[in-house]
Design a protein around this motif. Structure first.
Motif, PDB file in Angstrom:
ATOM      1  N   UNK A 150       6.857  10.760  13.884  1.00 39.56           N
ATOM      2  CA  UNK A 150       6.228   9.597  14.519  1.00 39.56           C
ATOM      3  C   UNK A 150       5.967   8.487  13.494  1.00 39.56           C
ATOM      4  N   UNK A 151       6.151   8.803  12.210  1.00 37.02           N
ATOM      5  CA  UNK A 151       6.050   7.813  11.138  1.00 37.02           C
ATOM      6  C   UNK A 151       7.303   7.946  10.271  1.00 37.02           C
ATOM      7  N   UNK A 152       7.928   6.828   9.947  1.00 37.46           N
ATOM      8  CA  UNK A 152       9.133   6.866   9.106  1.00 37.46           C
ATOM      9  C   UNK A 152       8.753   6.950   7.635  1.00 37.46           C
ATOM     10  N   UNK A 153       9.418   7.839   6.916  1.00 34.14           N
ATOM     11  CA  UNK A 153       9.164   7.970   5.476  1.00 34.14           C
ATOM     12  C   UNK A 153       9.842   6.839   4.725  1.00 34.14           C
ATOM     13  N   UNK A 154       9.340   6.541   3.524  1.00 37.87           N
ATOM     14  CA  UNK A 154       9.985   5.561   2.644  1.00 37.87           C
ATOM     15  C   UNK A 154      11.016   6.251   1.760  1.00 37.87           C
ATOM     16  N   UNK A 155      10.632   7.410   1.213  1.00 36.69           N
ATOM     17  CA  UNK A 155      11.579   8.197   0.410  1.00 36.69           C
ATOM     18  C   UNK A 155      11.124   9.653   0.390  1.00 36.69           C
ATOM     19  N   UNK A 156      11.958  10.508  -0.196  1.00 31.99           N
ATOM     20  CA  UNK A 156      11.685  11.939  -0.199  1.00 31.99           C
ATOM     21  C   UNK A 156      12.199  12.574   1.075  1.00 31.99           C
ATOM     22  N   UNK A 157      11.913  13.846   1.259  1.00 33.39           N
ATOM     23  CA  UNK A 157      12.368  14.510   2.484  1.00 33.39           C
ATOM     24  C   UNK A 157      11.467  15.699   2.827  1.00 33.39           C
ATOM     25  N   UNK A 158      11.678  16.244   4.016  1.00 31.02           N
ATOM     26  CA  UNK A 158      10.978  17.438   4.453  1.00 31.02           C
ATOM     27  C   UNK A 158      11.935  18.279   5.279  1.00 31.02           C
ATOM     28  N   UNK A 191      -5.736  15.905  -1.400  1.00 28.22           N
ATOM     29  CA  UNK A 191      -5.121  14.588  -1.580  1.00 28.22           C
ATOM     30  C   UNK A 191      -6.169  13.547  -1.941  1.00 28.22           C
ATOM     31  N   UNK A 192      -5.770  12.595  -2.756  1.00 33.20           N
ATOM     32  CA  UNK A 192      -6.596  11.424  -3.026  1.00 33.20           C
ATOM     33  C   UNK A 192      -5.668  10.238  -3.220  1.00 33.20           C
ATOM     34  N   UNK A 193      -5.857   9.212  -2.387  1.00 32.99           N
ATOM     35  CA  UNK A 193      -5.010   8.012  -2.415  1.00 32.99           C
ATOM     36  C   UNK A 193      -3.533   8.370  -2.369  1.00 32.99           C
ATOM     37  N   UNK A 194      -3.207   9.339  -1.513  1.00 32.42           N
ATOM     38  CA  UNK A 194      -1.813   9.710  -1.293  1.00 32.42           C
ATOM     39  C   UNK A 194      -1.214  10.631  -2.330  1.00 32.42           C
ATOM     40  N   UNK A 195      -1.991  10.993  -3.348  1.00 35.60           N
ATOM     41  CA  UNK A 195      -1.474  11.864  -4.412  1.00 35.60           C
ATOM     42  C   UNK A 195      -2.080  13.260  -4.321  1.00 35.60           C
ATOM     43  N   UNK A 196      -1.268  14.260  -4.637  1.00 34.88           N
ATOM     44  CA  UNK A 196      -1.744  15.645  -4.620  1.00 34.88           C
ATOM     45  C   UNK A 196      -2.511  15.947  -5.901  1.00 34.88           C
ATOM     46  N   UNK A 197      -3.748  16.419  -5.743  1.00 30.05           N
ATOM     47  CA  UNK A 197      -4.560  16.811  -6.891  1.00 30.05           C
ATOM     48  C   UNK A 197      -4.537  18.320  -7.100  1.00 30.05           C
ATOM     49  N   UNK A 198      -4.358  19.057  -6.005  1.00 27.72           N
ATOM     50  CA  UNK A 198      -4.345  20.523  -6.092  1.00 27.72           C
ATOM     51  C   UNK A 198      -3.608  21.078  -4.893  1.00 27.72           C
ATOM     52  N   UNK A 199      -2.904  22.177  -5.095  1.00 29.15           N
ATOM     53  CA  UNK A 199      -2.266  22.895  -4.001  1.00 29.15           C
ATOM     54  C   UNK A 199      -2.309  24.379  -4.323  1.00 29.15           C
ATOM     55  N   UNK A 209       0.835  -1.203   0.000  1.00 27.95           N
ATOM     56  CA  UNK A 209       0.000   0.000   0.000  1.00 27.95           C
ATOM     57  C   UNK A 209       0.870   1.253   0.000  1.00 27.95           C
ATOM     58  N   UNK A 210       0.618   2.139  -0.950  1.00 30.97           N
ATOM     59  CA  UNK A 210       1.299   3.438  -0.974  1.00 30.97           C
ATOM     60  C   UNK A 210       0.370   4.465  -0.354  1.00 30.97           C
ATOM     61  N   UNK A 211       0.681   4.870   0.875  1.00 33.98           N
ATOM     62  CA  UNK A 211      -0.183   5.798   1.613  1.00 33.98           C
ATOM     63  C   UNK A 211       0.040   7.238   1.178  1.00 33.98           C
ATOM     64  N   UNK A 212       1.305   7.570   0.878  1.00 36.35           N
ATOM     65  CA  UNK A 212       1.663   8.903   0.383  1.00 36.35           C
ATOM     66  C   UNK A 212       2.556   8.704  -0.830  1.00 36.35           C
ATOM     67  N   UNK A 213       2.213   9.371  -1.932  1.00 30.30           N
ATOM     68  CA  UNK A 213       2.896   9.105  -3.202  1.00 30.30           C
ATOM     69  C   UNK A 213       3.511  10.365  -3.805  1.00 30.30           C
TER      70      UNK A 213
END
Length: 298
Positions: free
Chosen positions: A53-61, A202-210, A17-21
């Motif tokens: 509190x949650x570990x990322x898979x990839x990317x950064x902040x 967001x929808x299914x972890x993907x950004x639709x608009x910002x 499952x990809x929660x954030x994409x």
């Protein structure tokens, strides 16, 4: 304008499952941001990653232009991402006193923050006597004790009655008016439209608009039309330079505008073309309609 938080290509996977994409967006100082999406869209996971509190898979902040470590940055962050968790038999004041002791904050802040959330008169009441809305307001007071530069709220009005919802939203607007940046996650379109200046959809972890909420709903609007000769009307609309698209549903024709056009001018045009309308209403798109358009196209 100073950057509070920058998220770059953030991805989080839980097994298959990809929660954030591949999520990217920026939070600037002094605004109220809403992360909007249905349950399971990745809102809470995104907040959890930025709060360590949650570990990322990839990317950064990066917090505060990346000038400080995440550990140091979080000292300037106030957050409520779970249900309020206080000692039930202790008063609100004593519960906040304990928070101050843990975080090394002066006790003088307690009354100040209880006043912000409208609980100063109930400060000596036991937490267990509080309503759900009061418990949520106490949690906000607790998150404000360290005078954070940004307040993060995950579904702040979830489960509250209408009065509780109104109180929380009023508090959020007041806190924002004092210059505190706010980031809240919500599945409620109404909440984002009433409280936020900016939105990330967001929808299914993907950004639709910002972007800004007012820009998202600043379309030229649309006409709702009824006509005995629908074919003639539709043919005219299809070749009209100010009409972007038309939808026919249950005897109602909706014509979306790509340029400003008043109802009176449009009606005059139609009469000149021999098209007589029995129903003509001009509307602006709500955030809900914009949101549905975004999600329907995915």
């Amino acid at each position: 304008m100073e950057t509070i938080l920058q998220i770059n290509n953030l991805t989080k996977k839980f097994g298959n499952l990809t929660a954030v994409n591949d999520l990217s967006f920026t939070i600037k100082k002094g605004n109220v941001y809403g992360i909007l999406g249905p349950n399971g869209s990745g809102k809470s996971t995104t907040l959890g990653i930025t709060l360590n509190v949650v570990n990322k898979t990839s990317g950064d902040f990066k917090w505060f232009d990346g000038s400080v470590s995440t550990h140091e940055a979080l000292k300037k962050v106030g957050a409520i991402i779970e249900r309020p968790n206080f000692y039930p038999y202790m008063s609100a004041y004593k519960n906040l006193k304990l928070v101050c002791k843990i975080k090394g904050i002066d006790y003088s802040k307690i009354d100040e923050k209880l006043e912000v959330v409208g609980l100063l008169e109930r400060k000596h009441s036991k937490f267990k006597t509080y309503s759900l809305g009061m418990k949520q307001r106490l949690a906000i007071a607790s998150a404000l004790l360290n005078d954070p530069e940004i307040l993060i709220l995950d579904e702040p009005t979830n489960g509250l009655d209408p009065q509780g919802i109104h109180q929380i939203r009023a508090i959020i607007r007041h806190i924002a008016s004092q210059g505190t940046t706010i980031l809240l996650a919500s599945h409620l379109l109404d909440e984002v439209e009433k409280v936020c200046s900016h939105v990330v959809v967001l929808r299914k972890g993907e950004k639709l608009y910002s972007g800004r909420v007012d820009e998202m709903i600043s379309s030229n609007g649309f006409f709702e039309l009824k006509c005995d000769d629908e074919e003639k009307l539709l043919q005219y609309l299809e070749q009209h330079t100010s009409i972007e698209k038309t939808i026919k549903k249950e005897g109602l024709i909706t014509a979306f505008l790509n340029a400003p056009l008043s109802a009176s001018a449009f009606n005059k045009e139609l009469v000149e073309k021999g098209i007589y309308i029995s129903h003509l209403v001009m509307r602006k798109e709500s955030l809900e309609e914009q949101f549905l358009q975004l999600t329907d196209n995915k």
